[in-house]
Design a protein around this motif. Sequence first.
Motif, PDB file in Angstrom:
ATOM      1  N   ILE B 151      66.615 125.154  -6.700  1.00 36.54           N
ATOM      2  CA  ILE B 151      65.293 125.298  -5.778  1.00 36.54           C
ATOM      3  C   ILE B 151      64.150 125.437  -6.651  1.00 36.54           C
ATOM      4  CG2 ILE B 151      64.294 126.737  -3.883  1.00 36.54           C
ATOM      5  CD1 ILE B 151      67.299 127.875  -3.245  1.00 36.54           C
ATOM      6  N   PRO B 152      63.279 124.682  -6.520  1.00 37.88           N
ATOM      7  CA  PRO B 152      62.100 124.826  -7.354  1.00 37.88           C
ATOM      8  C   PRO B 152      61.461 126.045  -7.547  1.00 37.88           C
ATOM      9  CG  PRO B 152      61.796 122.715  -5.992  1.00 37.88           C
ATOM     10  CD  PRO B 152      63.251 123.545  -5.475  1.00 37.88           C
ATOM     11  N   SER B 154      58.498 128.424  -7.024  1.00 44.49           N
ATOM     12  CA  SER B 154      56.935 128.070  -7.161  1.00 44.49           C
ATOM     13  C   SER B 154      56.348 129.395  -6.957  1.00 44.49           C
ATOM     14  CB  SER B 154      56.742 127.255  -5.593  1.00 44.49           C
ATOM     15  OG  SER B 154      57.707 127.620  -4.933  1.00 44.49           O
ATOM     16  N   GLN B 245      60.445 122.885 -11.755  1.00 40.45           N
ATOM     17  CA  GLN B 245      61.168 121.899 -10.865  1.00 40.45           C
ATOM     18  C   GLN B 245      62.473 121.633 -11.671  1.00 40.45           C
ATOM     19  OE1 GLN B 245      60.448 120.450  -8.108  1.00 40.45           O
ATOM     20  NE2 GLN B 245      58.683 121.025  -7.704  1.00 40.45           N
TER      21      GLN B 245
END
Lengths: 303, 321
Positions: B151-152, B154, B245
């Motif tokens: 999962i990125p 962020s 990412q």
Amino acid sequence: MKKTSKLLLLSSLFLGLATGAFAQKKFVLITMDSMDEHWLSVKKGAETKAKELGDVEILFRAPAGKVDPNEQTRMVEDAINQKVDAILLAPSDKSALAPVVERAIDEKIPVVIIDSPIDTEGYVTFLSTDNYAAGALAADTLAKLVDEKGKIGIINAQPGAGTAIARSSGFEDRVKEKYPNMKVVAVQYSNGDKAVALNQATDIMTANPDLAGFYGSNEGSTVGISRALEEAGKGGTVKLVGFDFSKDTITGLKNGTIQASMVQNPEMMGYEGVGSAYDSIQGKKVSKHIDTGVKVVTAGDLK
Amino acid sequence: MSSNIGVLKDIRKKVGEENFQILSVLSGLVAMMIFFSMASPYFFTMNNMMTVALQTSIIAIIAIGQTFVLITTGIDLSIGSNMAIAGIVTSLCLVNGVPMIIAILLGLLSGIIAGLINGLLIVLGDLPPFVVTLGTMSIVRGLALVITKGIPVSGLPKAFRYIGNGKVFDIPFSVIIMFLLTGIFGFILSKTKLGTHIYACGSNIEAARLSGINTKKTLIQVYVFSGFLAACSGIVLASRIASGQPSAGIGYELFAVASAVIGGTSLAGGEGIITGTLIGALVIGVLRNGLNLMGVSAFLQEILIGVVIILAVFADRIKRR
């Protein structure tokens, strides 16, 4: 007499235990990649249903890099050799995966297709967003935002994927049919790479300073465009209708660079997918296509 | 000792000749820019030139490292993965409240460690660079996926976004980083003893060793440079797209090789200059941007970029005959 009945009872008990322990059904779930939140939601839905059913175990597989049909083919082959009870597959290429899916069906393994179509028959069911209709809905949404006129740029995920083709042609066909004053001036492919989409969106805006709107057909493309709009200070001026739902798209919706996003129900795909595979093993009838729906999410919906 | 000086002098002369190489690549770039200026009114504007520089900076930075490696007849395929891990390390630190400077330093450190591991395996294990870096490419990408669970990362703080988006006197900050790194590493390669040793290792490693150069140490340093520069680029990228990412930088190693080769670096080793590589990266950047502005189909662009890469190498071959 008593002894035999006791023995029978014991052995049946043992058998029961044994089947209880070993009758765990193995379902393999193969998605397009292991990074996109979309696929992780599919996985979550599948695991929820498996837990509800109790005797199903989900084995999750996905290519480590980005979309790779060859890698997926290998994974289906492995699943066949492993003699799993069902295969749930999100094919990244509709023709490349067809032969190996046919092989699985020949081996009497039920196959459930998720998210994107495949060029073969014989699978149990196909669960998806109607991507073509979703593309058309995105066009309607963007048309409203730009007063049905002006130049539009499109950034797609990867060329060749059934989903991407349906989403872009749904959008473009609707524009051609219903909005004669809107014109698609550029179509690019980002392969879902946000940095690539960011550069492409910037170039499209440079070439078309009067651009009215963007359509991004997946999460990576949408976030890349929204970053480009933010960088150019054009958030809200150039309208953006995107696809999918993630932390990054929520950020875009909140800061006004994304006006609307087409949100699918990936969890439903995984959940209903496992359910359909299970039903088909039990000999129940399963409908050939299940539409898991799409809805338009705007900043207003986040509150 | 006299033979030592002789070898080094020879190499210096060769470097001088490479100015000609730069000139020819530069004229190709200028020709291309004139063509695009005529084809699109939006091409030769201050705004678009800055955009091209910004778009090029990420590739140019990793290409500098790749040039060092290619000069020693090696190759570093792990840079795309190293970019991702550096971006993720920095992002994860930032999200967990680590001060920005330390987060960035840790990100850079991850690249340095990756480079060090590459160098040590290649030198101490006497293994081919292609195979070693192919392995670490996969290992590091896997690590990036494991750490993030795919999962990125962020929710990065606003201040961090400055690296990839900020401007100093209208010049994007990442472009300044690109020029700064070009200057520093260009200096190392052309003006320092280490630079001369690197060329010597690429021309004839046995001769270099016999003339008293610590070839093992030199090679390890080269891979550390490459890892460090990949980390720089990865951090800029993470800042630009405002998230770490795990899939960042896939396939970028080939753009780096292409930039170096267009810029005159020989895959046979011993030749290559950093300014050439920068121009090579600009050639690819200008080509992509120009074709986008002209509205050339995305598929046709792939073909044209391939053609340019082959033409650049071909022109170089003809000149050497």
